[in-house]
Design an enzyme around this catalytic site. Structure first.
Site, short mmCIF file in Angstrom:
data_model
loop_
_atom_site.label_atom_id
_atom_site.label_comp_id
_atom_site.label_asym_id
_atom_site.label_seq_id
_atom_site.Cartn_x
_atom_site.Cartn_y
_atom_site.Cartn_z
N CYS A 85 -95.68 -74.04 -11.41
CA CYS A 85 -97.08 -74.46 -11.08
C CYS A 85 -98.21 -74.76 -11.89
O CYS A 85 -98.46 -74.03 -12.78
CB CYS A 85 -97.57 -73.21 -9.92
SG CYS A 85 -99.39 -73.64 -9.45
N CYS B 33 -91.01 -82.97 -1.18
CA CYS B 33 -91.75 -83.89 -1.97
C CYS B 33 -92.95 -83.62 -2.38
O CYS B 33 -93.80 -83.15 -1.82
CB CYS B 33 -92.08 -85.00 -0.46
SG CYS B 33 -92.57 -86.61 -1.15
ZN LIG Z 1 -99.44 -71.26 -8.30
#
Ligand SMILES: [Zn+2]
Length: 133
Positions: free
Chosen positions: A48, A120
């Site tokens: 992330c 996606c």
């Molecule tokens: Zn995160």
């Protein structure tokens, strides 16, 4: 590692680029075939971009032809969260980071075996940590 992260929009805005902020914190979408990772084949772990949580591995990445990085599996059950999303008149399933709730993209059920899933994901939401050879 799954410690919950909560920051205000202002805090995120200071840490992220305008495009990262628009996609991850305001549920934006990068234009197809423009992201840095849709055609990326380097082995590694996709984290992330907001909090560094491990999300996807290159082993599970495939070319869906969509113009966005596509994966048929996330790294663990709690690495991402899914939410039903009926925005823009479509019924979709939104994918967010399991740790900071960054908007990552959507998951569809037209992916390859064995999962049949197609995550996606916007390139801008990801940071690739390459594996050393
Ligand atoms: Zn995160």
């Amino acid at each position: 590692m799954s410690e919950w992260i909560e920051k205000s929009a202002e805090e995120w805005q200071q840490e992220l680029t305008p495009e990262q902020f628009r996609v991850c914190r305001q549920k934006g979408t990068e234009p197809a075939f423009t992201g840095v990772y849709y055609d990326e084949k380097t082995p590694g772990l996709y984290r992330c971009v907001c909090c560094g949580n491990a999300l996807f591995h290159s082993e599970h990445k495939y070319d869906s032809g969509s113009g966005w990085p596509s994966f048929w599996q996330c790294v663990s059950d709690d690495s991402v969260h899914t939410h039903s999303d009926s925005s823009y008149g479509m019924q979709r399933v939104e994918v967010t980071c399991g740790r900071c709730e960054a908007h990552l993209g959507h998951v569809f059920d037209d992916g390859p075996k064995p999962t049949g899933l197609r995550y996606c994901i916007n390139s801008v939401a990801l940071a690739l940590e390459t594996e050393k050879a």
